[in-house]
Design a protein around this motif. Structure first.
Motif, PDB file in Angstrom:
ATOM      1  N   PHE A 154       0.887  -1.175   0.000  1.00 21.06           N
ATOM      2  CA  PHE A 154       0.000   0.000   0.000  1.00 21.06           C
ATOM      3  C   PHE A 154       0.912   1.208   0.000  1.00 21.06           C
ATOM      4  CE2 PHE A 154      -2.708  -3.118   2.289  1.00 21.06           C
ATOM      5  CZ  PHE A 154      -3.815  -3.081   1.461  1.00 21.06           C
ATOM      6  N   VAL A 202       3.909   1.097   2.291  1.00 21.17           N
ATOM      7  CA  VAL A 202       3.734   0.049   3.297  1.00 21.17           C
ATOM      8  C   VAL A 202       3.708  -1.327   2.629  1.00 21.17           C
ATOM      9  CG1 VAL A 202       2.228  -0.836   5.115  1.00 21.17           C
ATOM     10  CG2 VAL A 202       2.397   1.624   4.735  1.00 21.17           C
ATOM     11  N   ALA A 226       2.465  -4.372   3.231  1.00 20.61           N
ATOM     12  CA  ALA A 226       1.565  -5.078   4.142  1.00 20.61           C
ATOM     13  C   ALA A 226       1.838  -6.571   4.084  1.00 20.61           C
ATOM     14  CB  ALA A 226       0.110  -4.780   3.773  1.00 20.61           C
ATOM     15  N   PRO A 268       2.303  -9.517  15.438  1.00 19.05           N
ATOM     16  CA  PRO A 268       1.839  -8.303  16.115  1.00 19.05           C
ATOM     17  C   PRO A 268       0.832  -7.517  15.272  1.00 19.05           C
ATOM     18  CG  PRO A 268       4.147  -8.108  15.461  1.00 19.05           C
ATOM     19  CD  PRO A 268       3.739  -9.501  15.158  1.00 19.05           C
ATOM     20  N   ASN A 269       0.225  -6.515  15.872  1.00 25.59           N
ATOM     21  CA  ASN A 269      -0.733  -5.661  15.156  1.00 25.59           C
ATOM     22  C   ASN A 269      -0.073  -5.047  13.939  1.00 25.59           C
ATOM     23  OD1 ASN A 269      -1.845  -5.263  18.218  1.00 25.59           O
ATOM     24  ND2 ASN A 269      -3.423  -5.229  16.666  1.00 25.59           N
ATOM     25  N   GLY A 270      -0.800  -5.067  12.838  1.00 24.02           N
ATOM     26  CA  GLY A 270      -0.266  -4.450  11.625  1.00 24.02           C
ATOM     27  C   GLY A 270       0.759  -5.310  10.912  1.00 24.02           C
ATOM     28  N   ALA A 271       0.886  -6.581  11.317  1.00 24.14           N
ATOM     29  CA  ALA A 271       1.890  -7.456  10.703  1.00 24.14           C
ATOM     30  C   ALA A 271       1.510  -7.841   9.276  1.00 24.14           C
ATOM     31  CB  ALA A 271       2.075  -8.714  11.542  1.00 24.14           C
ATOM     32  N   GLY A 272       0.225  -7.693   8.931  1.00 22.59           N
ATOM     33  CA  GLY A 272      -0.213  -8.021   7.579  1.00 22.59           C
ATOM     34  C   GLY A 272      -1.021  -9.299   7.495  1.00 22.59           C
ATOM     35  N   LYS A 273      -1.500  -9.780   8.639  1.00 22.34           N
ATOM     36  CA  LYS A 273      -2.240 -11.051   8.664  1.00 22.34           C
ATOM     37  C   LYS A 273      -3.550 -10.942   7.905  1.00 22.34           C
ATOM     38  CE  LYS A 273      -2.397 -10.887  13.206  1.00 22.34           C
ATOM     39  NZ  LYS A 273      -1.757  -9.569  13.435  1.00 22.34           N
ATOM     40  N   THR A 274      -4.308  -9.887   8.217  1.00 21.06           N
ATOM     41  CA  THR A 274      -5.595  -9.722   7.540  1.00 21.06           C
ATOM     42  C   THR A 274      -5.391  -9.465   6.055  1.00 21.06           C
ATOM     43  OG1 THR A 274      -6.643  -8.916   9.549  1.00 21.06           O
ATOM     44  CG2 THR A 274      -7.712  -8.337   7.485  1.00 21.06           C
ATOM     45  N   SER A 275      -4.363  -8.675   5.722  1.00 16.08           N
ATOM     46  CA  SER A 275      -4.078  -8.422   4.307  1.00 16.08           C
ATOM     47  C   SER A 275      -3.785  -9.739   3.590  1.00 16.08           C
ATOM     48  CB  SER A 275      -2.901  -7.477   4.157  1.00 16.08           C
ATOM     49  OG  SER A 275      -3.181  -6.253   4.793  1.00 16.08           O
ATOM     50  N   GLN A 333     -12.497 -10.353  10.546  1.00 19.15           N
ATOM     51  CA  GLN A 333     -12.027  -9.844  11.835  1.00 19.15           C
ATOM     52  C   GLN A 333     -13.021  -8.829  12.378  1.00 19.15           C
ATOM     53  OE1 GLN A 333      -8.152  -8.048  11.632  1.00 19.15           O
ATOM     54  NE2 GLN A 333      -8.118  -7.526  13.797  1.00 19.15           N
ATOM     55  N   GLU A 356      -9.153 -13.978  13.475  1.00 14.02           N
ATOM     56  CA  GLU A 356      -9.375 -13.727  14.912  1.00 14.02           C
ATOM     57  C   GLU A 356     -10.754 -14.186  15.373  1.00 14.02           C
ATOM     58  OE1 GLU A 356      -7.774 -10.257  16.577  1.00 14.02           O
ATOM     59  OE2 GLU A 356      -6.210 -10.051  15.069  1.00 14.02           O
ATOM     60  N   HIS A 396      -4.998 -13.838  18.191  1.00 18.22           N
ATOM     61  CA  HIS A 396      -4.195 -13.193  19.217  1.00 18.22           C
ATOM     62  C   HIS A 396      -4.237 -13.985  20.511  1.00 18.22           C
ATOM     63  CE1 HIS A 396      -2.547  -9.626  17.572  1.00 18.22           C
ATOM     64  NE2 HIS A 396      -3.700  -9.149  17.151  1.00 18.22           N
TER      65      HIS A 396
HETATM   66  N1  LIG Z   1      -6.643  -0.836   2.562  1.00 20.07           N
HETATM   67  C1  LIG Z   1      -5.460  -0.434   3.076  1.00 20.07           C
HETATM   68  N2  LIG Z   1      -4.897   0.724   2.672  1.00 20.07           N
HETATM   69  C2  LIG Z   1      -3.710   1.124   3.189  1.00 20.07           C
HETATM   70  N3  LIG Z   1      -3.022   0.440   4.107  1.00 20.07           N
HETATM   71  C3  LIG Z   1      -3.533  -0.713   4.552  1.00 20.07           C
HETATM   72  C4  LIG Z   1      -4.796  -1.206   4.064  1.00 20.07           C
HETATM   73  N4  LIG Z   1      -5.056  -2.386   4.676  1.00 20.07           N
HETATM   74  C5  LIG Z   1      -4.028  -2.603   5.509  1.00 20.07           C
HETATM   75  N5  LIG Z   1      -3.111  -1.610   5.451  1.00 20.07           N
HETATM   76  C6  LIG Z   1      -1.867  -1.544   6.188  1.00 20.07           C
HETATM   77  O1  LIG Z   1      -1.191  -2.753   6.020  1.00 20.07           O
HETATM   78  C7  LIG Z   1      -0.579  -3.171   7.222  1.00 20.07           C
HETATM   79  C8  LIG Z   1      -1.079  -4.550   7.597  1.00 20.07           C
HETATM   80  O2  LIG Z   1      -2.419  -4.458   8.035  1.00 20.07           O
HETATM   81  P1  LIG Z   1      -3.280  -5.744   8.408  1.00 20.07           P
HETATM   82  O3  LIG Z   1      -4.631  -5.291   8.747  1.00 20.07           O
HETATM   83  O4  LIG Z   1      -3.133  -6.753   7.360  1.00 20.07           O
HETATM   84  O5  LIG Z   1      -2.547  -6.240   9.733  1.00 20.07           O
HETATM   85  P2  LIG Z   1      -2.971  -7.326  10.796  1.00 20.07           P
HETATM   86  O6  LIG Z   1      -1.810  -8.195  10.993  1.00 20.07           O
HETATM   87  O7  LIG Z   1      -4.242  -7.987  10.393  1.00 20.07           O
HETATM   88  O8  LIG Z   1      -3.188  -6.456  12.100  1.00 20.07           O
HETATM   89  P3  LIG Z   1      -4.230  -6.652  13.330  1.00 20.07           P
HETATM   90  O9  LIG Z   1      -3.609  -7.641  14.247  1.00 20.07           O
HETATM   91  O10 LIG Z   1      -4.294  -5.290  13.945  1.00 20.07           O
HETATM   92  O11 LIG Z   1      -5.513  -7.093  12.776  1.00 20.07           O
HETATM   93  C9  LIG Z   1      -0.887  -2.098   8.241  1.00 20.07           C
HETATM   94  O12 LIG Z   1       0.215  -1.217   8.299  1.00 20.07           O
HETATM   95  C10 LIG Z   1      -2.087  -1.414   7.687  1.00 20.07           C
HETATM   96  O13 LIG Z   1      -2.125  -0.078   8.085  1.00 20.07           O
END
Ligand SMILES: Nc1ncnc2c1ncn2[C@@H]1O[C@H](COP(=O)(O)OP(=O)(O)OP(=O)(O)O)[C@@H](O)[C@H]1O
Ligand SMILES: [Mg+2]
Lengths: 331, 251
Positions: free
Chosen positions: B13, B16, B18, B37-44, B85, B167, B199
């Motif tokens: 992104f 970033v 992700a 950890p938070n923001g690691a990119g799991k959901t992406s 999530q 999650e 988590h």
């Molecule tokens: N649509 C988007 N546009 C811009 N940045 C994004 C978008 N989706 C995710 N990100 C960024 O990508 C990174 C990974 O986000 P993601 O949601 O995949 O993390 P996560 O591991 O699921 O975190 P969490 O544990 O908080 O759910 C983060 O820095 C987030 O800000």
């Protein structure tokens, strides 16, 4: 089972279900209109009933998409207008009978609906509304630009009516309305209605359920446009003229207000509200100068008191029998 | 047999990363954990695997077929389902109606031909997650725990071969946690492959046989849960100073 056969079977089952679910009050109203048409020769009353039926057609066709998908089409006049004009032109220049112009012009409106529906897919809320407004506005501008075909501001007059008498015209209209409401009820009670409702707030969960949400939204647009088109053609063949008013923004807004006041997502709520409000508006002619103010004021007060519309008022949740009588069976 | 193979998968992104050049394999019939950890990119990563996010680059093969970039509803036909999530309930619909939606997917619509069959199927799914008594409750009136279970039931209703749960335990009380754990175990026993982002490590460690740890979009470690939680790099990245506590909780 082959696909066409399956679809036919589903459609038949859906119609049967819609008949069983139909509102008794609506049936009584339709019967009342039929009896009036057969017994009354009061030209004025018959004309007003024709108008009421047309507005019921307009509002229910709005509701079948917008009430379920919770997206506001502020350009329903695009479809009533395009269909009314096509019916008028086909009738005048090709001498086509209303029995042909109604299905043809409604189908043309549906085709336009599919296109606009496809264009509106990614839009929500105010952006969706804006797109529908823009299309309707462009269409009414086109009617002025191509005035040699559309008659410009004057519109087209001298269109053939359904029959030689107002009574029969009213019967034709109420029959078309009855069939339309049945079909729209069947559509809304089918999985199309279910899936349109599921996309109201966010369609990700529908997509993740294996549903191609776009297909349902575009189809809903087509169905809504088709029945709005039936209404537009009804107008052309009962008023024997069409004018830019049939594609005007004011008509679109009026339809939204009446449908919302009646209760979106119920088909019958908008139908009953449109019928009652049209009669009320006519009755107000006794105080002509204040009519528009009182009429719109009433609409606004209704929406203020029942923000989700009369049919969705919490009152009816506590009176299921009354609800069933007025608006039909729910599940 | 390997059910899903991701190779050099990336999604950026802007600046970033992700998901950053990740490769891994999910064997059929296993429960696969993803932590980080938070923001690691799991959901992406889940979004890439389930068709909700177009990739920057890479490949994902499911049953030996490239699926990256396909639409979510086509992936459901192929046997891939997911939960969210952030639950996205069908507001204005009842719990039962919610579970009628997946029945109209291309995959299932010919399986349940009558209204009775469709309703019975949706009721059976509700029963399975213990929400049978809330069939006619509007989802607007359900609590967070019920909504999460309902979303998982919605995903399970598509009869997936591979189920992604983002999650699934968050926001659940103990009773719901127990119920969900047993559902996941049942799914596994019936041959469904499950990938879980979580988590709440206690629940996860009991369920999974294989864990992948993500950090800053990349794979940090992978292996048996007991080994992964003792990996110093994981402790460092995932938990910082609380690492020792974590190590003992997982072991
Ligand atoms: N649509 C988007 N546009 C811009 N940045 C994004 C978008 N989706 C995710 N990100 C960024 O990508 C990174 C990974 O986000 P993601 O949601 O995949 O993390 P996560 O591991 O699921 O975190 P969490 O544990 O908080 O759910 C983060 O820095 C987030 O800000
Ligand atoms: Mg996440």
């Amino acid at each position: 089972m082959s696909r066409p056969l399956l679809i036919a079977r589903r459609a038949a089952a859906g119609l049967l279900d819609a008949i069983q679910a139909l509102s008794l009050v609506f049936v009584i109203i339709v019967a009342g209109i039929v009896i009036t048409a057969l017994t009354s020769s009061n030209f004025y009353v018959l004309e007003i009933l024709v108008l009421a039926v047309i507005y019921m057609q307009f509002t229910s066709s709005w509701d079948v998409l917008c009430g379920y998908a919770n997206q506001d089409n502020f350009g329903i006049a695009f479809f009533t207008g395009i269909s009314g004009y096509i019916a008028a032109i086909l009738n005048k220049s090709l001498a086509m009978s209303p029995w042909l112009t109604v299905p043809i012009s409604a189908t043309a409106a549906a085709a336009a609906g599919l296109v606009i529906g496809w264009l509106a897919l990614r839009l929500r809320g105010p952006y969706f509304a804006l797109l529908t407004i823009v299309f309707a506005a462009v269409l009414s501008k086109l009617a002025y630009i191509f005035s040699h075909v559309t008659g410009g501001e004057e519109g087209i007059s001298g269109i053939a009516s359904f029959s030689r008498s107002v009574e029969t015209d009213l019967l034709v209209c109420v029959a078309l309305l009855f069939i339309s409401v049945l079909c729209m009820t069947a559509f809304a009670r089918s999985h199309y209605g279910l899936i349109l409702r599921s996309t109201q707030h966010n369609e990700d969960a529908a997509l993740a359920s294996g549903i191609n949400a776009a297909h349902y939204k575009v189809a809903g647009f087509g169905v809504s446009a088709f029945f709005a088109g039936v209404g537009g053609a009804m107008f052309a063949h009962t008023h024997m003229q069409v004018s830019p008013e049939l594609m005007a923004g004011s008509l679109s807004v009026l339809v939204v207000l009446m449908a919302v006041a009646g209760g979106r997502g119920t088909i019958l709520g908008p139908v009953l509200a449109a019928g009652a409000l049209t009669l009320f508006n006519e009755w107000l002619r006794i105080i002509e100068i204040y009519r528009p103010i009182i009429f719109t004021g009433t609409l606004i007060v209704m929406i203020y008191i029942f923000p989700s519309g009369i049919a969705n008022a919490s009152f009816f949740a506590r009176a299921p029998l009354l609800r069933r009588l007025l608006f039909g069976r729910e599940a | 047999m390997t059910l899903l193979v991701a190779s050099n998968l990336s999604r950026h992104f802007g600046g970033v990363k992700a998901v950053n050049d990740i490769s891994f394999e999910i064997p059929a019939g296993t429960v696969f954990g993803i932590i980080g950890p938070n923001g690691a990119g799991k959901t992406s990563l889940f979004n890439l695997l389930t068709g909700f996010l177009p990739p920057t680059s890479g490949s994902v093969r499911f049953r030996n077929r490239e699926i990256l970039g396909e639409k979510p509803y086509h992936l459901v036909d192929a046997g891939i389902a997911r939960s969210f999530q952030l639950v996205k309930p069908f507001f204005g619909m009842t719990a039962l109606e919610t579970l009628m939606v997946p029945i109209w997917s291309r995959k299932l619509r010919l399986k349940f031909l009558t209204r009775e069959m469709r309703e019975a199927s949706a009721r059976a799914q509700l029963d399975r997650i213990g929400l049978a008594d809330k069939a006619n409750t509007l989802v607007d009136d359900l609590n967070q725990g019920d909504l999460r279970l309902l979303d998982i039931a919605r995903a399970v209703s598509t009869e997936p071969e591979m189920l992604f749960l983002d999650e699934p335990f968050s926001g659940l009380g103990q009773e719901h946690v127990t119920r969900l754990s047993s559902i996941i175990t049942d799914l596994k026993q019936s041959g469904v492959t499950v990938a879980i982002i979580e988590h709440r490590l206690r629940e996860l460690m009991q369920l999974v046989e294989h864990v992948m740890v993500m950090n800053f979009g990349s794979k940090l470690a992978e292996g048996k849960p007991a080994d992964v939680v003792r990996n110093p790099a994981v402790i460092e990245a995932y938990l910082g100073s609380k690492g020792m506590q974590f190590g003992s909780a997982g072991g």
